[in-house]
Every structure is written in structure tokens, then in C-alpha cells.
Design an enzyme around this catalytic site. Structure first.
Site, PDB file in Angstrom:
ATOM      1  N   GLU A   9      52.689  46.436  38.731  1.00 25.54           N
ATOM      2  CA  GLU A   9      52.352  44.733  37.876  1.00 25.54           C
ATOM      3  C   GLU A   9      53.549  45.065  36.060  1.00 25.54           C
ATOM      4  O   GLU A   9      53.662  44.572  35.845  1.00 25.54           O
ATOM      5  CB  GLU A   9      50.738  44.725  37.849  1.00 25.54           C
ATOM      6  CG  GLU A   9      50.214  44.329  39.094  1.00 25.54           C
ATOM      7  CD  GLU A   9      48.736  43.302  39.055  1.00 25.54           C
ATOM      8  OE1 GLU A   9      48.821  42.198  38.020  1.00 25.54           O
ATOM      9  OE2 GLU A   9      48.513  43.648  39.685  1.00 25.54           O
ATOM     10  N   ASP A  82      47.295  45.839  40.278  1.00 24.17           N
ATOM     11  CA  ASP A  82      45.827  47.092  41.143  1.00 24.17           C
ATOM     12  C   ASP A  82      45.603  46.813  41.787  1.00 24.17           C
ATOM     13  O   ASP A  82      45.844  45.681  42.820  1.00 24.17           O
ATOM     14  CB  ASP A  82      45.792  46.237  39.370  1.00 24.17           C
ATOM     15  CG  ASP A  82      46.485  46.689  38.450  1.00 24.17           C
ATOM     16  OD1 ASP A  82      47.023  47.285  38.352  1.00 24.17           O
ATOM     17  OD2 ASP A  82      46.084  45.284  37.393  1.00 24.17           O
ATOM     18  N   ASP A  84      42.696  45.539  43.477  1.00 22.49           N
ATOM     19  CA  ASP A  84      42.030  44.638  43.597  1.00 22.49           C
ATOM     20  C   ASP A  84      42.329  43.253  44.028  1.00 22.49           C
ATOM     21  O   ASP A  84      43.533  43.096  44.915  1.00 22.49           O
ATOM     22  CB  ASP A  84      41.337  43.969  41.975  1.00 22.49           C
ATOM     23  CG  ASP A  84      42.242  44.176  41.063  1.00 22.49           C
ATOM     24  OD1 ASP A  84      43.240  43.738  41.488  1.00 22.49           O
ATOM     25  OD2 ASP A  84      41.620  43.386  39.205  1.00 22.49           O
ATOM     26  N   GLU A  86      43.348  40.167  42.837  1.00 21.83           N
ATOM     27  CA  GLU A  86      44.297  39.989  42.313  1.00 21.83           C
ATOM     28  C   GLU A  86      45.564  40.934  42.598  1.00 21.83           C
ATOM     29  O   GLU A  86      46.573  40.343  43.231  1.00 21.83           O
ATOM     30  CB  GLU A  86      44.114  39.746  40.507  1.00 21.83           C
ATOM     31  CG  GLU A  86      44.992  38.804  39.864  1.00 21.83           C
ATOM     32  CD  GLU A  86      44.737  37.602  40.946  1.00 21.83           C
ATOM     33  OE1 GLU A  86      44.843  36.077  39.979  1.00 21.83           O
ATOM     34  OE2 GLU A  86      43.191  37.105  41.043  1.00 21.83           O
ATOM     35  N   TYR A 306      40.856  52.930  37.144  1.00 16.73           N
ATOM     36  CA  TYR A 306      40.867  51.127  36.839  1.00 16.73           C
ATOM     37  C   TYR A 306      39.282  50.698  36.785  1.00 16.73           C
ATOM     38  O   TYR A 306      38.630  50.701  36.708  1.00 16.73           O
ATOM     39  CB  TYR A 306      41.166  50.924  38.370  1.00 16.73           C
ATOM     40  CG  TYR A 306      41.643  49.101  38.551  1.00 16.73           C
ATOM     41  CD1 TYR A 306      42.888  49.444  37.606  1.00 16.73           C
ATOM     42  CD2 TYR A 306      40.966  48.484  39.603  1.00 16.73           C
ATOM     43  CE1 TYR A 306      42.851  47.395  37.826  1.00 16.73           C
ATOM     44  CE2 TYR A 306      41.448  47.147  39.233  1.00 16.73           C
ATOM     45  CZ  TYR A 306      42.446  46.469  38.327  1.00 16.73           C
ATOM     46  OH  TYR A 306      42.859  45.727  37.918  1.00 16.73           O
ATOM     47  N   ARG A 308      38.463  47.667  36.366  1.00 20.37           N
ATOM     48  CA  ARG A 308      38.290  46.130  37.122  1.00 20.37           C
ATOM     49  C   ARG A 308      36.979  46.803  38.051  1.00 20.37           C
ATOM     50  O   ARG A 308      37.867  46.748  39.717  1.00 20.37           O
ATOM     51  CB  ARG A 308      39.529  45.079  37.212  1.00 20.37           C
ATOM     52  CG  ARG A 308      39.991  44.343  35.763  1.00 20.37           C
ATOM     53  CD  ARG A 308      40.318  43.217  36.307  1.00 20.37           C
ATOM     54  NE  ARG A 308      41.017  42.985  35.215  1.00 20.37           N
ATOM     55  CZ  ARG A 308      42.093  43.239  34.660  1.00 20.37           C
ATOM     56  NH1 ARG A 308      42.612  43.922  35.070  1.00 20.37           N
ATOM     57  NH2 ARG A 308      42.832  42.453  33.844  1.00 20.37           N
ATOM     58  N   HIS A 351      36.463  50.672  45.027  1.00 15.46           N
ATOM     59  CA  HIS A 351      36.873  51.855  43.930  1.00 15.46           C
ATOM     60  C   HIS A 351      36.383  52.127  42.900  1.00 15.46           C
ATOM     61  O   HIS A 351      34.912  51.508  42.696  1.00 15.46           O
ATOM     62  CB  HIS A 351      38.245  51.829  42.418  1.00 15.46           C
ATOM     63  CG  HIS A 351      38.355  50.011  42.260  1.00 15.46           C
ATOM     64  ND1 HIS A 351      39.059  49.280  43.123  1.00 15.46           N
ATOM     65  CD2 HIS A 351      37.995  49.851  41.685  1.00 15.46           C
ATOM     66  CE1 HIS A 351      38.848  47.483  42.630  1.00 15.46           C
ATOM     67  NE2 HIS A 351      38.545  48.120  41.318  1.00 15.46           N
TER      68      HIS A 351
END
Length: 738
Positions: A9, A82, A84, A86, A306, A308, A351
Site C-alpha cells: 500500500e 496490510d 487486516d 481494509e 502491525y 492495527r 495477528h
């Protein structure tokens, strides 16, 4: 020559990965989302199973063209967005728009060479249940935002918005404000005492008196409840000639365990408490640490996992590394064993918790590499993780009850002295969790002290030295800070880790709430919109209903629930409420806030209005009199031109700048915040600059002048609220519908 292509990203992440992967890999960045629902229309076919209509995001044409060219010359394509929901959705959109026949999905939970190579070996297909969970959430937010907002424009005022989660967050703040306004303080009294332990005659010579405090606890075995000065005075009179004796001494060993490693929510809360970071700044700084920092001889590496996540799980390798570090640095007795923390119900456990990628990279070793705020946040993450793997702190806690029998009457008074002594530091040798600055709302909400008590037994004689009654009043519940609002959202199951920052920013950007002294206050428009939504959209504004919707959206990913069915179950009652609101909702006349100012042109009263760029002062004689003036916020700095006040202003486009309060007589302006302290070398004014959330102080006359003394004295967030750029904003699309 064709090579494997990796698409991430962020351009920063791409640069980091490119530096440590073998040269046979090509790494490109999508720069966030490449497709989204259209901005100008709903973009969802509610009659056809909520089919979304995705369009290429404006301005992404060159990026997509470059990615398509890279795909043509690639042997295989790895989508490393990423890890997740999103990120999974972005990977799917990339696969669709690039027409990838066999995309390989890889997840980078940390940006290191070892993790990247392992992820490539563990490539898998795109997780469609996770994609569908994101689609369902996005469409649900779109339906709420695009259906209710026009209603607010028609009935209240243009520019307003509603959101599935943002509206509930505002409701929390409004409800708390009304609790405070309705609160009636109750008087209560405490009676404290100071006692002296009487020493044996053979020990008294030249010995300092041994005293300790205690507090009246019970009267005739009933808990103390003194509500007037008359009662307090009567107690003091009764105790004037009382006989005092130690009735009991209880000692026990207590243990306090370390907190779990950080989740997104807890790091936002702790950084707010300890570093005074705003939620947005915490996430920006954590993003920079995750995406990679140049470590010189080690190359560029991601320093944390990560950021989030709502899981407290850590890997075995990280746990083993922490044990080895603790054993070597503090000793084996400080290690807490194979500690694992229970993952809370409903947490996404895809995660790990937030932790350093290498425990051997101590904050001290990073001091000359990281920028100031990056180092402060990294130290918080590193210390929290290491402490989580350490042994509990052990205390010797003592509770002493002292009986007091007045010379007259039959009443028995009991004082209690409590204290604890740290016996073994355990995890507190490295880290102590912060606490919210919350005043107790009642006399029972007291914290256990860390009072040092002398050695006492029931055989010891004591003597009263002083009795002091104190008047108190119960206090209302405190207003939310960013930290406590995030905590409340998490506790109520509202939103998810990736949305907390956007929620906090959106409700302020929409001018529904404002921060005063770091605490949220609802604005007049915020309270009115909240009341309208609460009356006509009871489900959307209900915390339990919103939490239930979050659980069902989670179920799309975790249990394979049909996302179209989930949306249908929501949409049918929602449309009914919307139709009823359109019929019954009257045109609302917003009340202007009064001021004590008089219009200099027509002598009429001036009021506070809310416009496109925030609140301003306007003449009540409008439209005949168009006199307006901004609401100026004093910065505490002195204008270098005419010694007037430097105030915060807004440009016509809504950008914050700083200028003299005496404008137009004085034309001094600065896009950077002017600091009250002058340059220590030349006395000129100093400005605060923020780049990627990192603060620096610069002399306006000579950038080379040493202003470090100012920097050390300032709170980290003081000058970062104005023109700070969002480094991760590419992921956070359309905050209207958070």
C-alpha cells in the site's frame, strides 16, 4: 527479464522492503485504495442485493498504469497490502482492476527481511470472507451516511452529516454532558488523625517520634457516613479525650501483574495519558515505526509489528527473545514464566499484539536514530512488551485498626491505617501503566495509598497527635478525553481498531464536539443533531444495537455469514425509520449562542454562529448588517511587530494560521504556531514545526540557533494540532461515513 512483483500500500513500506529483499523482486506501491464507491451518488443497488458500484479513485490513473505495466513483466504477483480487513479489500480491488488470474496474497505482520521471506513462502489466496466483511461495513456506512445526511441538510442545516459509528460516539459525549449538568453535589466529611507510636522508656532518649496517619472508618461497627459540619464537630468533640488502642494488625502479601502488550486501543489510551499524544498522532507515529527506519549497518527495518490489532497474543519466538533479554538484564527471578494473555471475546486474532520486532533494539540504542516522538512511542511499546513478560510486583500490605473510646458515652470509633511496601519490583522495574485523570464521583471511590507504616502490634501503645475533619463534595463524572472515549468505544463494542482514530477526528471535524483542556464538550449543533437522531433513529443511536451490528459484521469474516443477508436485516427497519423521519421531522431552527459583545457598526448584540469553517461571531442585524469577526484563540505568544497577542485564525479555505490580534492595524502572520518562549540566543520569536507528526522548534531569525531548551520544556502535542499532515490518510476514505 521477468521478475516477481510485490505490491504494497505505502510507498514508504515499498522502499523499506526493496532495500532488504533480493534484487530479483520488484516492489511497487498502490498508495492506498485504488477503487471506491462514487462520491456523488449512493453507488449501492439496494434492489439488487446491495450490489456496489466501484469506480477508480480520482488521481490514481498514473499509479494503476504503472502497476499494469509492472504486472505485464512479472513472473508472479504478490499482494502484500496490510494484514487486516481494509488491506484484504485493497488486495482484492487490485486483483480486480489489474485482472490478475492467480494473485498470491502475503501478509507482513512486521517489516523485516525474515518476515517478508517467510510470508512469500506462505503465500495464499485472497481471503474473500474478510473482503466481504469489509464490503459489508463500507456499504452499511454508506447507506447510513448518504440516507440520513440529506435529511439533516433539509431539516437542520447544510454541511451536516450522520454516521453509523460517529453518531454513537457523539451520543456518548452528549449523554455524559447531560449527566454533568444534572449532577447535584452531595456534602460529606472525612475525619483524619495522626498517631504517635509510644516507645519504651529505654528507647525514647534522643529518638525521633514515630508517627503515622489514619482515617476514621467506622462508628459502632457501621461504615462512616458524615454529611454535615455539625456531625463532624460532634465527632471531634467526642474524640478529644478518647482512649486509643491498636485493635488489630493484618498483614498480607499482594501481587500485581503486568498489563498485556499493547493493542490499538490500549496504545492510543496510554500514549494519550503518558505522552499527551492525540489519537491521530499515535497512529501516524506507529505507522512510521512499522513501515521502516534506516538503522545504518542493519539497513532499513520495521521496528514494531502491525499497529492495527485488538489481540494481545504474541509469538513464541518473541516470548523466548523477551525471556532471554530479561534473564540477562535483570536476572531469572524477574522473568514471569511462559506468560500468555487471554484474548478478549470478539477480538480479531489475525495477528499479534503491538510489540518491537526485536527486543534487543532497546530504546537507548535507538536514541540517536529515531526522531523525538518516534523514540518516545517506541520506548512505550518496548517497555510495555518487556514488562508484560516479567514477574508480578510483590507488596507487603498492612492494615491497622485503631479503636477509640470516648470518656463519655458508649460509642466506639474505629480508625484505619493502611500501607504497603514494595517487596519485589518485578515488572515495575521497567514500566508502570498510566491512569486516567479521573476524579472520584463519590466518597467510596478511593485509591489505595502507598503509605509507609512503622512496625505495629496490638501490644504497642499509641497516642493521638491531631484530629482533622475535612469537608468534601461528590463530583460529577468527568468529561471524556480522547483516551477515555476510545476506551468507552472499545468497552461498548463500537467500531474496530482501525476506526478509532477516524471516529475521534471526524466528530471534531464535523463540529459536533470540541476539545477544551483536552476534554470533549458537545457543541450546540452537536446536541441538537444528537437529539434528532436519537428520537427518529433509535436503533442506530442505541449502543447495544450498534455493538450487535459490529458482531454480525465480524461474523461475515469469522463464520461465513452472507453479507447481503446481514445488510438486508439492517436495511428494512432502517428504511422505515427514514420514511417516518422525513414525514415527522420538523424544520429545526438552530439557536445562536449569545455573547456579551456589541456590534461596532449598528450597536446590536452579536452571537456565535457555526459556518462551513467553524464557529464565528456575527451581528444579529444580519442581513442588514453583515458584520462578522472570528473567534480568536490566544496562543500566549507576543506579536514581534507591535507586542499584541498572537492568536489562532482560520483562512477562507479553513486552514489554520497565526496572526496578531490587532489586525488589520498589524499585519503579522505565520503559518507555523508561534511559541510563547523567545529564542534563548537572540530573543526573536520561535515557531513550532511538525513534519510527519514530529515536533521541532525553530528560531524565526536564525534556524541554526539552539532552541533545544524550549523543546524539552514543551508538551509533545502542543504544537501539532494545526497543520499536521496525515501520512496514512490514503487508507481512511470518506471520513463522513466512519
Amino acid at each position: 527479464m521477468k521478475k516477481p512483483l510485490i505490491i504494497v500500500e505505502s510507498p514508504t513500506k515499498a522502499r523499506t522492503i526493496k532495500k532488504f529483499l533480493p534484487p530479483r523482486y520488484v516492489v511497487k506501491a498502490s498508495v492506498g485504495h485504488v477503487r471506491d464507491l462514487p462520491k456523488s451518488t449512493l453507488g449501492v443497488d439496494v434492489e439488487n442485493g446491495f450490489e456496489p458500484r466501484y469506480l477508480t479513485i480520482k488521481g490514481k490513473g498514473d499509479v494503476i498504469k504503472e502497476l499494469k505495466a509492472a504486472v505485464k513483466s512479472a513472473t508472479e504477483v504478490y499482494l502484500a497490502t496490510d494484514p487486516d480487513r481494509e488491506g484484504e479489500a485493497i488486495a482484492w480491488h487490485l486483483a480486480e482492476i489489474l485482472k490478475l488470474p492467480n494473485p498470491k496474497r502475503i501478509e507482513l505482520h512486521e517489516i523485516t527481511k525474515e518476515a517478508a521471506l517467510h510470508a512469500i513462502e506462505d503465500a495464499h489466496e485472497i481471503d474473500m470472507p474478510r473482503v466481504n466483511a469489509q464490503q459489508a461495513r463500507r456499504i452499511l456506512d454508506r447507506l447510513v451516511g448518504y440516507k440520513i445526511s440529506p435529511l439533516l441538510w433539509a431539516k437542520v442545516r447544510g454541511g451536516l452529516s450522520a454516521g453509523r459509528v460517529q453518531s454513537v460516539a457523539v451520543k456518548l459525549i452528549v449523554d455524559r454532558e447531560r449527566e454533568i449538568l444534572a449532577f447535584e453535589p452531595r456534602e460529606y466529611w472525612t475525619v483524619g488523625a495522626v498517631f504517635e507510636k509510644l516507645m519504651a522508656a529505654s528507647l525514647e532518649r534522643d529518638a525521633a517520634p514515630v508517627t503515622f496517619p489514619a482515617e476514621l472508618f467506622e462508628i459502632n461497627g457501621a461504615k462512616l457516613d458524615v454529611t454535615s459540619v455539625a456531625q463532624a464537630d460532634q465527632i471531634v468533640a467526642d474524640l478529644a479525650d478518647a482512649a486509643y488502642a491498636i485493635a488489630s494488625v493484618k498483614q498480607r502479601e499482594t501481587r500485581r501483574n503486568a498489563a498485556a502488550p499493547f493493542t490499538t486501543s490500549t496504545i492510543q489510551q496510554e500514549a494519550s495519558r503518558k505522552l499527551k499524544f492525540r489519537v491521530r498522532k499515535t497512529m501516524q507515529t506507529a505507522q512510521a515505526l512499522y513501515e521502516g527506519v534506516d538503522l545504518g549497518s542493519e539497513g532499513t527495518q520495521g521496528l514494531i509489528t502491525y499497529m492495527r490489532t485488538d489481540s494481545t497474543r504474541i509469538s513464541e519466538s518473541a516470548r523466548d527473545a523477551a525471556k532471554a533479554f530479561i534473564d540477562e538484564t535483570y536476572g531469572p527471578e524477574f522473568h514471569g514464566g511462559q506468560k500468555a494473555f487471554k484474548v478478549k471475546e470478539g477480538a480479531q486474532d489475525a495477528h499479534e499484539a503491538i510489540r518491537p520486532t526485536s527486543v534487543s533494539r532497546t530504546p537507548a540504542s535507538m536514541a540517536k536514530i529515531l526522531k523525538r516522538d518516534e523514540l518516545r512511542l517506541y520506548q512505550l511499546i518496548w517497555e510495555r512488551f518487556v514488562a508484560s513478560q516479567m514477574a508480578p510486583a510483590v507488596y507487603d500490605q498492612t492494615s491497622v485498626d485503631i479503636s477509640a473510646k470516648p470518656a463519655r458515652g458508649t460509642a466506639t470509633y474505629t480508625f484505619r491505617a493502611t500501607g504497603s511496601v514494595l517487596k519485589f519490583a518485578g515488572f515495575t522495574a521497567i514500566y508502570e501503566e498510566g491512569k486516567d485523570d479521573e476524579a472520584p464521583a463519590n466518597p467510596d471511590a478511593k485509591t489505595k495509598g502507598r503509605v509507609m507504616l512503622p512496625a505495629l502490634s496490638t501490644e504497642d501503645a499509641i497516642e493521638k497527635q491531631a484530629i482533622e475533619p475535612k469537608q468534601h463534595f461528590t463530583e460529577p463524572p468527568p468529561r471524556f478525553t480522547e483516551a477515555t472515549l476510545v476506551k468507552s468505544l472499545e468497552e461498548n463494542g463500537i467500531g474496530r481498531p482501525s476506526t478509532y482514530s477516524s471516529i475521534v477526528e471526524t466528530i471534531q471535524a464535523r463540529q459536533y464536539v470540541e476539545q477544551l483542556d483536552r476534554r470533549f464538550h458537545p457543541t450546540e449543533i452537536g446536541m441538537q443533531v444528537n437529539d434528532l437522531l436519537a428520537e427518529h433513529f433509535k436503533d442506530i443511536m442505541d449502543l447495544k444495537y450498534t455493538a450487535k451490528m459490529e458482531s454480525e459484521l465480524d461474523g461475515v469474516e469469522e463464520n461465513g455469514m452472507d453479507w447481503r443477508v446481514v445488510l438486508g436485516q439492517f436495511y428494512t427497519p432502517f428504511v422505515h425509520d427514514l420514511d417516518e423521519a422525513e414525514k415527522k421531522l420538523p424544520k429545526v431552527e438552530l439557536k445562536d449562542e449569545p455573547t456579551d459583545e456589541i456590534c461596532p457598526k449598528c450597536a446590536k448584540e452579536m452571537v456565535i454562529k457555526t459556518g462551513r469553517f467553524g464557529r464565528f461571531i456575527s451581528c444579529t442585524g444580519y442581513p442588514e448588517c453583515k458584520t462578522t469577526k472570528p473567534i480568536l484563540k490566544d496562543t500566549g505568544a507576543i506579536c514581534p511587530k507591535d507586542a499584541g497577542m498572537v492568536v489562532e485564525r482560520k483562512s477562507k479555505r479553513g486552514r489554520t494560521f497565526f496572526g496578531c490580534a490587532n489586525y488589520p492595524a498589524c499585519d503579522f502572520v505565520s503559518w507555523d504556531r508561534v511559541i510563547p518562549e523567545p529564542c534563548p540566543e537572540c530573543g526573536s520569536y520561535v515557531v513550532a514545526k511538525s513534519k510527519r507528526g514530529v515536533l521541532s522548534f525553530v528560531c524565526s531569525k536564525d534556524k541554526e540557533h539552539d532552541t533545544s531548551a524550549i523543546g524539552l520544556a514543551k508538551e509533545a502535542e502542543e504544537s501539532t494540532d494545526g497543520n499536521e499532515s496525515l501520512t496514512a490518510s490514503e487508507r481512511e476514505i470518506e471520513p463522513l461515513e466512519v
